[in-house]
Design a protein around this motif. Structure first.
Motif, PDB file in Angstrom:
ATOM      1  N   GLN A  67      -8.536   8.193   4.411  1.00  0.00           N
ATOM      2  CA  GLN A  67      -9.373   8.052   3.442  1.00  0.00           C
ATOM      3  C   GLN A  67     -10.252   9.242   3.426  1.00  0.00           C
ATOM      4  N   TRP A  68     -10.732   9.451   4.800  1.00  0.00           N
ATOM      5  CA  TRP A  68     -11.442  10.615   5.229  1.00  0.00           C
ATOM      6  C   TRP A  68     -10.872  11.943   4.785  1.00  0.00           C
TER       7      TRP A  68
ATOM      8  N   ALA B 246     -10.525  12.421   0.889  1.00  0.00           N
ATOM      9  CA  ALA B 246     -11.987  12.786   0.416  1.00  0.00           C
ATOM     10  C   ALA B 246     -12.226  14.379   0.828  1.00  0.00           C
TER      11      ALA B 246
ATOM     12  N   ASN C 114       0.744  -1.370   0.105  1.00  0.00           N
ATOM     13  CA  ASN C 114      -0.058   0.076  -0.114  1.00  0.00           C
ATOM     14  C   ASN C 114       0.839   1.135  -0.006  1.00  0.00           C
TER      15      ASN C 114
ATOM     16  N   ASP D  22      -4.118   2.609   4.795  1.00  0.00           N
ATOM     17  CA  ASP D  22      -5.389   2.323   4.878  1.00  0.00           C
ATOM     18  C   ASP D  22      -6.027   2.791   6.014  1.00  0.00           C
TER      19      ASP D  22
ATOM     20  N   PRO E 184      -8.834   4.571   8.223  1.00  0.00           N
ATOM     21  CA  PRO E 184      -9.838   5.388   7.927  1.00  0.00           C
ATOM     22  C   PRO E 184      -9.721   7.004   7.828  1.00  0.00           C
TER      23      PRO E 184
END
Length: 470
Positions: free
Chosen positions: A380-381, A384, A264, A375, A377
């Motif tokens: 990713q928040w 975005a 990743n 990875d 959370p």
């Protein structure tokens, strides 16, 4: 009350000239932590500039003495909300490196904000006064739109000694662990990957310096009388270094290498370009670990660098075989390296290769490598949110190539760490003509307002999910 209103207020704040005016006042304070005589100025930065602003936003402020004797103080500010479901910790540093005023271009000076087109010149504009000023201004606009309620508690730790190695930062975090408890660490320092590309990084490479020394005899001896008979310490040390790293920069000591390059991390680095700027050096494509891209080499892997090498008298060479030689070296390393045993690995390697006459000694503290899992959370928040605010796909760096005191927040306090930088690679950080790009600052105000807004909308759910898997 809407997200768009918060972002508009943030850009209006920039367009009104308020950020420029505020930053000019902070740049004017010569908070050089390398100069002990500037201690009163550094104290004034906290008391006169930061405390009044933070108190006006509802923070309760405390000045914490440095647990390390002679170290500068810390400012801790907390804005609590009743029944807040989670807390966020932020960080910044108000100290700067020396001004070196004589070395700046004509018309520029370190302690005055000078605007030239898109560039705002002044010491601290990029590192770090400009960055934490942007963040606090963005928070101020979100609070105004949300009518004084964020939906979470916010804490800030501001130090005044980052440029001298953050003395006492680890100790103060250990001492005040409970007060600093938070579900997320969110701060700004360092550069974006490029001025036009918003960037998120999750940690930093670690670093450790060490000295190699060889002392063969007390003094030099005439090369005509003794050349070919006496071991030359410069030659010996050059070959010792060559046994550690080859002619193309590849580390030859297995114990100095990371266990792997995670998939990743490799995936995140596929979209990262290194260099290419007008002031950037040309990358040597065949240097370093073979089979890795430039981004993987500088962000995802380890390197061994020789920073200085001396034998004899380089300024006035004599016809004499020197008695000793030394080299100052450094390892930059990533998570997954056996950093606690680097010196033992070096010692064993040198002994195995016949260099038992070369001494190896760590120089200064070891800065730990850190990296939040891409990875996670929170990652990713944040990506975005940043894309929603800017309309641009942000760059994700698993860690910086350089080193920050992120280990204190990620390892001592155990917090997931997100860094959103507002500088860029050619900002002249630590050099004459340091500057902030106005265009980046304007975009960063809106970007941070979006993050602070979205924390109030989505942060509680993410914090709860992360707690469940700890």
């Amino acid at each position: 009350m809407s997200r768009d209103q918060a972002l508009q207020r943030a850009t209006d704040y920039f367009d009104s000239g308020e950020l420029r005016q505020t930053l000019a006042q902070r740049v004017a304070l010569a908070t050089e932590s390398q100069e002990p005589a500037q201690a009163p100025v550094m104290s004034a930065y906290l008391h006169a500039h930061m405390v009044p602003l933070l108190e006006s936003l509802g923070f309760v402020c405390q000045i914490w003495p440095n647990p390390v004797a002679g170290g500068p103080p810390f400012l801790f500010a907390e804005r609590s909300e009743a029944d807040a479901p989670f807390a966020v910790l932020s960080y910044g540093h108000g100290d700067v490196v020396r001004g070196y005023a004589a070395q700046w271009n004509p018309g520029l000076e370190p302690w005055a904000l000078v605007v030239d087109g898109d560039r705002w010149y002044g010491r601290g504009t990029a590192d770090n006064k400009g960055q934490h000023s942007i963040n606090l201004a963005a928070l101020q606009q979100v609070l105004a739109v949300r009518q004084g309620r964020l939906g979470y508690s916010f804490k800030l730790l501001l130090e005044m000694g980052e440029e001298v190695g953050s003395p006492g930062l680890r100790e103060v975090c250990e001492l005040h662990r409970e007060a600093l408890r938070a579900d997320l660490f969110l701060a700004s320092d360092g550069p974006r990957v490029a001025a036009q590309r918003p960037t998120l990084f999750l940690g930093s490479r670690g670093g450790v310096n060490f000295d190699l020394r060889i002392h063969l005899r007390p003094a030099g001896h005439h090369s005509g009388n003794w050349g070919g008979l006496l071991r030359n310490p410069g030659v010996r040390l050059a070959h010792a270094i060559a046994s550690l790293v080859d002619a193309q920069g590849r580390i030859l000591v297995p114990g100095l290498l990371p266990a792997s390059l995670p998939d990743n991390v490799r995936q995140a680095l596929q979209t990262i370009d290194v260099g290419g700027g007008a002031d950037d050096p040309q990358i040597d494509v065949d240097w370093g670990e073979p089979g890795l891209s430039p981004a993987e080499r500088v962000i995802g892997w380890n390197c061994l660098e020789v920073l200085a090498f001396k034998t004899g008298n380089p300024e006035a060479p004599a016809n004499a075989i020197p008695g000793h030689a030394s080299a100052h070296c450094q390892v930059r390393y990533v998570v997954g390296s056996d950093s606690a045993n680097f010196m033992q690995h070096l010692r064993a390697h040198l002994d195995t290769h016949g260099f038992s006459d070369v001494q190896v000694e760590q120089s200064g503290p070891l800065m730990e490598a850190t990296r939040l899992d891409p990875d996670n959370p929170w990652v990713q928040w944040a990506l975005a949110s940043m894309e929603r605010s800017t309309g641009k796909a942000p760059a994700l760096l698993p860690n910086l190539g350089g080193t920050l005191p992120n280990d204190v927040f990620s390892m001592v306090l155990g917090q997931p760490t997100l860094w959103v930088p507002h500088s860029y690679p050619a900002c002249a950080q630590h050099a004459p003509n340091e500057h902030l790009l106005a265009s980046v600052a304007r975009e960063a105000l809106a970007l941070m307002a979006g993050l602070f807004w979205d924390l109030g909308e989505q942060g509680a759910q993410i914090a709860l999910a992360c707690r469940a898997v700890r």
